[in-house]
Motif scaffolding. Structure first.
Motif, PDB file in Angstrom:
ATOM      1  N   PHE A  94      -3.611  -7.466  -4.999  1.00  0.00           N
ATOM      2  CA  PHE A  94      -4.178  -7.171  -6.013  1.00  0.00           C
ATOM      3  C   PHE A  94      -4.640  -5.543  -5.908  1.00  0.00           C
ATOM      4  O   PHE A  94      -4.254  -4.795  -7.037  1.00  0.00           O
ATOM      5  CB  PHE A  94      -5.644  -7.927  -6.110  1.00  0.00           C
ATOM      6  N   TRP A  95      -4.948  -5.101  -5.113  1.00  0.00           N
ATOM      7  CA  TRP A  95      -5.416  -3.778  -4.776  1.00  0.00           C
ATOM      8  C   TRP A  95      -4.152  -2.769  -4.832  1.00  0.00           C
ATOM      9  O   TRP A  95      -4.093  -1.825  -5.386  1.00  0.00           O
ATOM     10  CB  TRP A  95      -6.036  -3.375  -3.305  1.00  0.00           C
ATOM     11  N   VAL A  96      -2.989  -3.376  -4.244  1.00  0.00           N
ATOM     12  CA  VAL A  96      -1.703  -2.520  -4.391  1.00  0.00           C
ATOM     13  C   VAL A  96      -1.394  -2.296  -5.861  1.00  0.00           C
ATOM     14  O   VAL A  96      -0.874  -1.358  -6.354  1.00  0.00           O
ATOM     15  CB  VAL A  96      -0.652  -3.381  -3.542  1.00  0.00           C
ATOM     16  N   LYS A  97      -1.525  -3.492  -6.366  1.00  0.00           N
ATOM     17  CA  LYS A  97      -1.008  -3.479  -7.947  1.00  0.00           C
ATOM     18  C   LYS A  97      -1.982  -2.471  -8.627  1.00  0.00           C
ATOM     19  O   LYS A  97      -1.625  -1.664  -9.666  1.00  0.00           O
ATOM     20  CB  LYS A  97      -1.129  -4.706  -8.612  1.00  0.00           C
ATOM     21  N   TYR A  98      -3.368  -2.394  -8.445  1.00  0.00           N
ATOM     22  CA  TYR A  98      -4.247  -1.658  -8.910  1.00  0.00           C
ATOM     23  C   TYR A  98      -3.957  -0.064  -8.843  1.00  0.00           C
ATOM     24  O   TYR A  98      -4.112   0.770  -9.460  1.00  0.00           O
ATOM     25  CB  TYR A  98      -5.845  -1.819  -8.379  1.00  0.00           C
ATOM     26  N   PHE A 124      -9.543   1.271   8.387  1.00  0.00           N
ATOM     27  CA  PHE A 124      -8.766   0.922   7.508  1.00  0.00           C
ATOM     28  C   PHE A 124      -9.082   0.051   6.267  1.00  0.00           C
ATOM     29  O   PHE A 124      -9.982  -0.786   6.546  1.00  0.00           O
ATOM     30  CB  PHE A 124      -7.316   0.997   7.806  1.00  0.00           C
ATOM     31  N   TYR A 125      -8.396  -0.334   5.238  1.00  0.00           N
ATOM     32  CA  TYR A 125      -8.578  -1.378   4.514  1.00  0.00           C
ATOM     33  C   TYR A 125      -8.284  -2.829   5.183  1.00  0.00           C
ATOM     34  O   TYR A 125      -9.090  -3.661   5.104  1.00  0.00           O
ATOM     35  CB  TYR A 125      -7.591  -1.417   3.327  1.00  0.00           C
ATOM     36  N   GLY A 126      -7.294  -2.842   6.326  1.00  0.00           N
ATOM     37  CA  GLY A 126      -7.120  -3.869   7.013  1.00  0.00           C
ATOM     38  C   GLY A 126      -7.949  -3.874   8.348  1.00  0.00           C
ATOM     39  O   GLY A 126      -7.688  -4.810   9.018  1.00  0.00           O
ATOM     40  N   ILE A 178      -1.098  -2.903   4.165  1.00  0.00           N
ATOM     41  CA  ILE A 178      -0.279  -2.604   3.161  1.00  0.00           C
ATOM     42  C   ILE A 178      -0.805  -1.823   1.915  1.00  0.00           C
ATOM     43  O   ILE A 178      -0.356  -0.900   1.394  1.00  0.00           O
ATOM     44  CB  ILE A 178       0.486  -3.854   2.539  1.00  0.00           C
ATOM     45  N   VAL A 179      -2.330  -2.072   1.775  1.00  0.00           N
ATOM     46  CA  VAL A 179      -2.952  -1.290   0.849  1.00  0.00           C
ATOM     47  C   VAL A 179      -3.239   0.276   1.186  1.00  0.00           C
ATOM     48  O   VAL A 179      -3.207   0.909   0.377  1.00  0.00           O
ATOM     49  CB  VAL A 179      -4.499  -1.904   0.696  1.00  0.00           C
ATOM     50  N   ASP A 180      -3.471   0.119   2.265  1.00  0.00           N
ATOM     51  CA  ASP A 180      -3.556   1.794   3.032  1.00  0.00           C
ATOM     52  C   ASP A 180      -2.200   2.456   2.668  1.00  0.00           C
ATOM     53  O   ASP A 180      -2.213   3.683   2.360  1.00  0.00           O
ATOM     54  CB  ASP A 180      -3.678   1.770   4.354  1.00  0.00           C
TER      55      ASP A 180
END
Length: 224
Positions: A95-99, A144-146, A152-154
């Protein structure tokens, strides 16, 4: 050993995502630098739909679109995994990658704006979206996000923030204000100071100088 080639532009935030991913996982590859104004026949053959970079070629098979490539790499080479194991967490990451990907069109609109009023409105729109990143995506104060390792979001978000930072210098504007986005600044400093990231990110001055020249060339071609 697998035959891996990366077709891309060294200055592209999208190519940079793949470069970071390959290097984080320690995967050797051949870099093939493309010319924006004279793309290679191989690139056009590998990506006949969009004719864009980056394209990863793995044992002769092409994969297109930066985040599709990142996920592909993560599945084929699972060491230092970038996607969460839990299905819910994985869905949230996607979701965040798409955002983040949708933010690129907004920042491009800002720098294309001709009038000061249009640019100011575009900047306010970007701020609204970055506040969502600040409060919702990075709101738990993890490194980090993870968590303690890059996710992957980072990868997606850092390419966007780096893109903004370069264009701030190009256009002498300030979008990523520290007092407005303290979590974002702390997170980005954590990310860019990871040795493998630092070693594989083009220098700011080099990027600014190159992109200014590229922009002038594109304007000249458009008006000729």
């Amino acid at each position: 050993m697998a035959d891996i080639k990366l077709h891309g532009f060294w200055y592209s935030p999208f190519t940079l995502r793949v470069v970071w991913t390959l290097n984080l996982k320690g995967i050797p590859y051949e870099n093939i630098e493309e010319d924006r104004f004279n793309k290679s026949p191989q690139l056009l053959q590998y990506n006949p739909v969009h004719k864009k970079t980056p394209v990863l070629v793995h044992d002769g098979k092409p994969i297109c679109e930066s985040m599709v490539i990142v996920e592909y790499i993560d599945e084929i080479w699972p060491q230092s995994s970038l996607l969460p194991v839990d299905p819910y967490d994985r869905a949230q990451a996607r979701f965040w990658v798409k955002y983040v990907d949708e933010l690129f069109s907004g920042i491009a609109a800002h720098f294309r704006s001709k009038s000061g009023q249009e640019r100011e409105k575009a900047k306010e729109n970007i701020w609204e979206q970055l506040i969502v990143i600040e409060d919702q995506c990075l709101g738990d104060q993890k490194k980090f996000y993870g968590g303690d390792t890059i996710n992957i979001v980072d990868i997606a978000l850092a390419s966007f923030v780096n893109f903004i930072a370069v264009h701030e210098d190009m256009f002498e504007v300030k979008i990523l204000q520290t007092e407005k986005f303290p979590r974002l600044h702390l997170w980005f400093n954590n990310f860019k100071n990871v040795p493998v990231i630092k070693e594989n990110t083009p220098g700011q001055e080099k990027l600014v100088a190159f992109l200014k020249g590229l922009r002038e060339k594109m304007f000249a071609l458009a008006s000729s």
